[in-house]
Design an enzyme around this catalytic site. Structure first.
Site, mmCIF file in Angstrom:
data_model
loop_
_atom_site.group_PDB
_atom_site.id
_atom_site.type_symbol
_atom_site.label_atom_id
_atom_site.label_comp_id
_atom_site.label_asym_id
_atom_site.label_seq_id
_atom_site.Cartn_x
_atom_site.Cartn_y
_atom_site.Cartn_z
ATOM 1 C CB SER A 1 -8.325 0.997 5.910
ATOM 2 O OG SER A 1 -8.988 2.204 5.689
ATOM 3 C CB SER B 1 -8.004 3.824 2.978
ATOM 4 O OG SER B 1 -7.170 3.188 3.934
ATOM 5 C CE LYS C 1 -3.884 2.015 2.662
ATOM 6 N NZ LYS C 1 -4.726 1.880 3.879
HETATM 7 N N1 GLN Z 1 -13.149 4.470 6.653
HETATM 8 C C1 GLN Z 1 -12.443 4.906 7.811
HETATM 9 C C2 GLN Z 1 -12.021 6.343 7.634
HETATM 10 O O1 GLN Z 1 -12.297 6.897 6.632
HETATM 11 C C3 GLN Z 1 -11.280 4.017 8.096
HETATM 12 C C4 GLN Z 1 -10.068 4.317 7.309
HETATM 13 C C5 GLN Z 1 -8.889 3.472 7.686
HETATM 14 O O2 GLN Z 1 -9.026 2.442 8.351
HETATM 15 N N2 GLN Z 1 -7.720 3.932 7.298
HETATM 16 O O3 GLN Z 1 -11.418 6.923 8.478
#
Ligand code: GLN
Length: 493
Positions: A180, A156, A81
């Site tokens: 995410s 994400s 990532k």
């Molecule tokens: N969807 C969550 C956010 O937007 C989690 C994102 C993540 O785990 N990096 O913060």
């Protein structure tokens, strides 16, 4: 020999390498060809340096020929990532502000993968700075769900999940601050793990919310996820939040031992609050089917309560934005990253660099986080959220006095279509099942369970374990994976 990599697992690749049936160079070439064929429509990779990967593969082949492979996995690529640094490669976090950055060092997880001979492969797309649930917040490109390219892959870590689901790489690293890894894994029909907080070093992970972030694997199988977590987990003196345990205690071995056993004596809790709330019919059916499979294997189910669940989304979006607003203060174009060239003085450098460099969602989070930390509001929001966080953690501790693991949905729906969730609040509310265990620090795994009848999209289930209970979590997950009704989770692509 040409090799079909679309569904190949790390364990299978290792066996082929050991038997001399394939070389690392052939394996990596096959993955690069697959990227060439499908990534035009999936768009999981921001970058993929074929020359560097092939050079690493040839070095792995030489070690193996000399009888000194670094591990059984020497020569197998792992997708990374774009918020985890790899020496000599860009690390943009899918943001314009970090476009010019080339990392001078390896994250601990990358260094550990390399020490075992794994080859970091490319830079995988994500929501900018990991803020989002659909990868639509990337400043560069829109990653598609390999099951249906009109739908999001989740986020994400959407690039990581899509790349694995599309067979462009067998495994990938993601990061999970509020879901995410688990949510995109569920949307794309792959396995995703959020380890216990402190299990995996965050050194070299670009911080979003430091008290919540964990790196973890996305893979085709529970076994592959175990192999990666065995490799990257364990104490790291470079991360002061790293736990003292030297490793995860042999997850791959635990998986192998559990796969063909039963679930007799395993007590699984179903949190009332997670089942009372709205999930789609397809998600409900998938979760019920999974429960039935586990019951057949002898697992006992009990109802438990996590009474503070209703505060989890609000608590998360206060704490995560507060931490993000301070973590992202360092991106100002002064020391590194993109600097606005038109600015006339220092103040303008800050304003223009950050104004042009960050996308809308990142700005929204910084503004929210700055607000909840500001004097006069700090006690009412930030401090109160920290107290609620303690209550949420205690909910889990109480639940785990009644059962070994919890089983829940991962997401209220299967993967939605691009542009479907325009209202940020709707996007945030969909994190309801994944964020509580980032607040509490527990470990969790998302495993494909079924395909939704009308859409044909994958449905995942989440198993949650107490802190440091990865071994049991993986054992139960592997047993379920072996027995689940739906066996093939491969998109047609
Ligand atoms: N969807 C969550 C956010 O937007 C989690 C994102 C993540 O785990 N990096 O913060």
């Amino acid at each position: 020999m040409s090799i079909e990599v679309k569904t190949l697992t790390v364990a299978e690749a290792a066996a082929l390498l050991a038997a001399g049936k394939v070389t690392a160079a052939q394996l990596c070439r096959a993955y690069l060809d697959r990227v060439q064929t499908v990534d035009g429509s999936v768009k999981a990779f921001l970058k993929c340096d074929a020359e560097r990967i092939m050079a690493a593969a040839e070095a792995a082949d030489q070690r193996r020929a000399a009888g000194t492979p670094r591990s059984p996995y020497d020569g197998i690529p792992v997708g990374i990532k774009d918020c985890i640094v790899t020496a000599g490669e860009t690390c943009s976090c899918a943001s314009k502000i970090l476009a010019p950055v080339v990392s001078p060092y390896d994250a601990t997880v990358v260094a550990r993968l390399k020490a075992a001979g794994f080859i970091p492969m490319g830079r995988l797309n994500m929501d900018e700075f990991a803020m989002g649930s659909s990868t639509e917040n990337s400043a560069y490109q829109r990653t598609a769900n390999p099951w249906d390219i009109t739908r999001v892959p989740g986020g994400s870590s959407g690039g990581s999940a899509a790349a694995v689901a599309a067979g462009e790489v067998a495994v990938a690293l993601g990061s999970d601050t509020g879901g995410s890894i688990r949510q995109p894994a569920a949307f794309c029909g792959v396995v995703g793990v959020k380890p216990t907080y402190g299990r995996v070093s965050r050194y070299g992970l670009v911080a979003f919310a430091s008290s919540l972030d964990q790196i973890g694997p996305l893979a085709h199988t529970v076994e592959d996820a175990a192999i990666i977590l065995d490799t990257i987990g364990g104490h790291d003196p470079r991360d002061c939040t790293s736990l003292p345990e030297p490793d995860c205690g042999g997850l791959a071995a635990a998986v192998a031992a559990a796969r063909n056993g039963d679930l007799k004596g395993v007590k699984i809790g179903l949190p009332e609050e997670y089942f009372a709330s709205e999930s789609s019919a397809g998600v409900k059916a998938g979760v019920e089917a999974a429960i039935a499979v586990m019951k057949e294997l002898g697992a006992e189910f009990v109802s438990v309560s996590l009474p503070h669940t209703k505060y989890a989304v609000a608590t998360y979006y206060i704490i995560a934005t507060a931490e993000a607003s301070t973590n992202l203060a360092r991106f100002d174009g002064i020391r590194y990253g993109a600097r606005d060239q038109e600015a006339q003085d220092l103040t303008e450098v800050y304003f223009k660099t950050r104004g042009h460099g960050f996308g809308d969602e990142v700005k929204r989070r910084i503004i929210l986080g700055t607000y909840v930390l500001s004097s006069g509001y700090y006690d009412a929001f930030y401090l109160r959220a920290q107290k609620v966080r303690t209550l949420i953690r205690r909910d889990f501790e109480a639940a785990f006095r009644q059962c070994d693991l919890l089983l829940t949905p991962v997401t209220p729906t299967t993967a939605f279509r691009f542009g479907e969730k325009k209202d940020p609040l709707q996007m945030y509310l969909a994190d309801i099942y994944t964020i509580a265990l980032n607040l509490s620090g527990n470990c969790g795994i998302s495993i494909p369970a079924a395909l939704e009848a009308d859409s044909g999209m994958p449905v995942g289930i989440q198993l949650i374990g107490p802190a440091l209970a990865e071994k049991q979590l993986f054992a139960v997950a592997a047993r379920f994976e072996q027995a689940r009704k739906e066996q093939v989770f491969t998109p047609a692509l």
